[in-house]
Enzyme design. Structure first.
Site, PDB file in Angstrom:
ATOM      1  N   ASN A  81       0.829  -1.196   0.000  1.00  0.00           N
ATOM      2  CA  ASN A  81       0.000   0.000   0.000  1.00  0.00           C
ATOM      3  C   ASN A  81       0.877   1.265   0.000  1.00  0.00           C
ATOM      4  O   ASN A  81       2.073   1.197  -0.247  1.00  0.00           O
ATOM      5  CB  ASN A  81      -0.991  -0.011   1.168  1.00  0.00           C
ATOM      6  CG  ASN A  81      -2.367   0.489   0.756  1.00  0.00           C
ATOM      7  OD1 ASN A  81      -2.493   1.600   0.257  1.00  0.00           O
ATOM      8  ND2 ASN A  81      -3.385  -0.322   0.966  1.00  0.00           N
ATOM      9  N   ARG A  82       0.285   2.400   0.314  1.00  0.00           N
ATOM     10  CA  ARG A  82       0.988   3.685   0.194  1.00  0.00           C
ATOM     11  C   ARG A  82       1.558   4.155   1.529  1.00  0.00           C
ATOM     12  O   ARG A  82       0.930   3.971   2.571  1.00  0.00           O
ATOM     13  CB  ARG A  82       0.041   4.754  -0.364  1.00  0.00           C
ATOM     14  CG  ARG A  82      -0.349   4.512  -1.809  1.00  0.00           C
ATOM     15  CD  ARG A  82      -1.477   5.423  -2.268  1.00  0.00           C
ATOM     16  NE  ARG A  82      -1.772   5.168  -3.683  1.00  0.00           N
ATOM     17  CZ  ARG A  82      -2.576   4.195  -4.117  1.00  0.00           C
ATOM     18  NH1 ARG A  82      -3.160   3.386  -3.241  1.00  0.00           N
ATOM     19  NH2 ARG A  82      -2.783   4.021  -5.406  1.00  0.00           N
ATOM     20  N   HIS A 107       3.632   0.092  -2.539  1.00  0.00           N
ATOM     21  CA  HIS A 107       4.002  -1.326  -2.623  1.00  0.00           C
ATOM     22  C   HIS A 107       5.508  -1.566  -2.570  1.00  0.00           C
ATOM     23  O   HIS A 107       6.064  -2.368  -3.331  1.00  0.00           O
ATOM     24  CB  HIS A 107       3.413  -1.951  -3.870  1.00  0.00           C
ATOM     25  CG  HIS A 107       1.914  -2.039  -3.866  1.00  0.00           C
ATOM     26  ND1 HIS A 107       1.174  -2.127  -2.701  1.00  0.00           N
ATOM     27  CD2 HIS A 107       1.010  -2.040  -4.892  1.00  0.00           C
ATOM     28  CE1 HIS A 107      -0.113  -2.191  -2.995  1.00  0.00           C
ATOM     29  NE2 HIS A 107      -0.233  -2.135  -4.318  1.00  0.00           N
ATOM     30  N   HIS A 181      -0.918  -9.708  -4.336  1.00  0.00           N
ATOM     31  CA  HIS A 181      -1.677  -8.762  -5.158  1.00  0.00           C
ATOM     32  C   HIS A 181      -2.308  -9.449  -6.368  1.00  0.00           C
ATOM     33  O   HIS A 181      -2.191  -8.966  -7.504  1.00  0.00           O
ATOM     34  CB  HIS A 181      -0.772  -7.619  -5.617  1.00  0.00           C
ATOM     35  CG  HIS A 181      -1.495  -6.326  -5.842  1.00  0.00           C
ATOM     36  ND1 HIS A 181      -2.653  -6.237  -6.566  1.00  0.00           N
ATOM     37  CD2 HIS A 181      -1.219  -5.065  -5.429  1.00  0.00           C
ATOM     38  CE1 HIS A 181      -3.058  -4.979  -6.609  1.00  0.00           C
ATOM     39  NE2 HIS A 181      -2.212  -4.246  -5.915  1.00  0.00           N
ATOM     40  N   ASP A 245     -10.966   1.687  -3.673  1.00  0.00           N
ATOM     41  CA  ASP A 245      -9.548   1.397  -3.456  1.00  0.00           C
ATOM     42  C   ASP A 245      -9.259   1.758  -2.009  1.00  0.00           C
ATOM     43  O   ASP A 245      -8.504   2.680  -1.709  1.00  0.00           O
ATOM     44  CB  ASP A 245      -8.667   2.190  -4.420  1.00  0.00           C
ATOM     45  CG  ASP A 245      -7.207   1.707  -4.411  1.00  0.00           C
ATOM     46  OD1 ASP A 245      -6.934   0.692  -3.733  1.00  0.00           O
ATOM     47  OD2 ASP A 245      -6.365   2.349  -5.054  1.00  0.00           O
ATOM     48  N   GLN A 287      -7.561  -4.722   1.709  1.00  0.00           N
ATOM     49  CA  GLN A 287      -7.703  -3.662   0.714  1.00  0.00           C
ATOM     50  C   GLN A 287      -8.535  -4.202  -0.443  1.00  0.00           C
ATOM     51  O   GLN A 287      -8.157  -5.181  -1.098  1.00  0.00           O
ATOM     52  CB  GLN A 287      -6.333  -3.211   0.195  1.00  0.00           C
ATOM     53  CG  GLN A 287      -6.379  -2.074  -0.807  1.00  0.00           C
ATOM     54  CD  GLN A 287      -6.415  -0.704  -0.161  1.00  0.00           C
ATOM     55  OE1 GLN A 287      -6.249  -0.576   1.067  1.00  0.00           O
ATOM     56  NE2 GLN A 287      -6.600   0.337  -0.960  1.00  0.00           N
ATOM     57  N   GLU A 313      -6.678  -7.696  -0.897  1.00  0.00           N
ATOM     58  CA  GLU A 313      -5.314  -7.805  -0.389  1.00  0.00           C
ATOM     59  C   GLU A 313      -5.328  -7.745   1.142  1.00  0.00           C
ATOM     60  O   GLU A 313      -5.452  -6.683   1.730  1.00  0.00           O
ATOM     61  CB  GLU A 313      -4.462  -6.664  -0.948  1.00  0.00           C
ATOM     62  CG  GLU A 313      -4.516  -6.517  -2.450  1.00  0.00           C
ATOM     63  CD  GLU A 313      -4.198  -5.108  -2.905  1.00  0.00           C
ATOM     64  OE1 GLU A 313      -3.144  -4.564  -2.496  1.00  0.00           O
ATOM     65  OE2 GLU A 313      -5.008  -4.532  -3.650  1.00  0.00           O
TER      66      GLU A 313
END
Length: 350
Positions: A81-82, A107, A181, A245, A287, A313
């Site tokens: 993720n971010r 990621h 993913h 998202d 996610q 995810e």
């Protein structure tokens, strides 16, 4: 179960990737896994007529997997993720990462674990169970993260089941959040996900800002108009909420009673094919991504369309290290062991 090996699946960075196929001759359920990125390359599941077909999107070579923003089925790390603005502070030390998603790190960075060759450790078949193990040592400073991390990935395949277990240690305090993913479509790979039905066992969702960065807020799903605790089609979700998202806080976290400590996360059902997929995990969040940018991708070397696949995810909270109430989820210290288990169980409904 049978395991077949293609030792020369393709090359990247002057190295050759292997491709392992695990096949159940009774159900024709099969999976393909590569040592490049410890990637779940392909899953085939029979439909209600007994015809096994692909239910995951991917590409045809490790070189394509190594392209920017190509995460198809890969093991994602060091942090999925971010991470906001590619920065975090840990034990008073500031760290800066490569920003590969606008102003953020996504990621793992420019060359996350999805771009790394894993060491193939073992493959074993015992009755109806096959296990494949891969290892990777992420050096101190890789992509800007502190500490040398030693990761073990174990895939377990049984008839109509696939699971993965992650186990990691570090020699210096660091952060870690590993996921897989895979891009799923239970209708097959030639349609959108609109008419498939999802049930997601989550009471809260984390909103995102205009750059898709998680805000850290925990909002009840009914207030956010994205309640999937009862079955809904993706079409309904997309029409009422919009593209998804977001990370969802799983209601079963901390309540697992089974030996593997997993609990129910989500299920997706295809009325068209009869295929159903249930997900069980040890992780606190999942996610959900509804393939919002699939129209810019070329799985199998062909242009795709928006909402051609979904991702579920299982992971820790996004950007957790930058939110005080979430950061403990992703901090790993020497002497501790990071663990994550996820199971996908498939069935066919008439």
């Amino acid at each position: 179960m049978k395991i077949m090996v293609n030792p020369t699946w393709g090359s990247y960075d002057r190295r050759t990737a292997q491709l392992f196929t695990v096949y159940d001759p009774i159900t024709e359920f099969s999976v393909q896994i590569s040592d490049f990125g410890a990637t779940l390359v392909q899953v085939k599941v029979p439909d209600r007529d007994g015809v096994a077909d692909k239910v995951t999107y991917t590409v045809s070579s490790p070189a394509e997997l190594a392209e920017p923003n190509s995460f198809w089925g890969a093991t994602i790390g060091r942090v999925a993720n971010r991470i906001g603005n590619g920065k975090f502070t840990l034990d008073g030390q500031a760290y800066s990462l490569f920003r590969n998603n606008g102003t953020h790190t996504l990621h793992g960075g420019e060359h996350g674990w999805n771009h790394r060759f894993f060491e193939f450790l073992s493959a074993e078949v015992t009755g109806d169970k096959a296990e494949l193990c891969f290892g990777y040592i992420s050096p101190d400073g890789e992509e800007g993260y502190p500490g040398q991390v030693t990761l073990l990935v174990k895939y377990t395949v049984e008839p109509m089941k696939i699971g993965w277990d992650y186990k990691a240690t570090t020699d210096k305090t660091t952060i870690i959040n590993v996921t897989n993913h895979a891009f799923w479509n239970l209708d097959g790979i030639s349609s959108t996900i609109h008419d498939q039905v999802i049930r997601l066992a989550a009471d809260q969702v984390i909103p995102v800002d205009s750059t898709c960065l998680a805000t850290g807020q925990l909002v009840p799903v009914d207030e956010a108009n994205v309640d999937m605790r009862s079955p809904r089609t993706f079409r309904d979700v997309l029409e009422t909420f919009g593209d998804v998202d977001n990370s969802f806080v799983l209601s079963g976290y901390g309540k697992a009673t089974g030996e593997d400590k997993t609990f129910f996360c989500a299920e997706v059902f295809s009325p068209k094919t009869g295929r159903a997929m249930e997900i069980f995990t040890t992780e606190p969040q999942v996610q959900l991504y509804t393939g919002n940018f699939m129209q810019f991708a070329q799985p199998f070397g062909k242009p795709s369309v928006k909402h051609a696949a979904f991702c579920l995810e299982t992971q820790r909270a996004p950007d957790a290290i930058n939110h005080e109430h979430l950061r403990d989820q992703v901090v790993l210290r020497p002497g501790e062991t990071y663990r994550h288990s996820t199971r996908h169980v498939f069935s066919v409904r008439k």
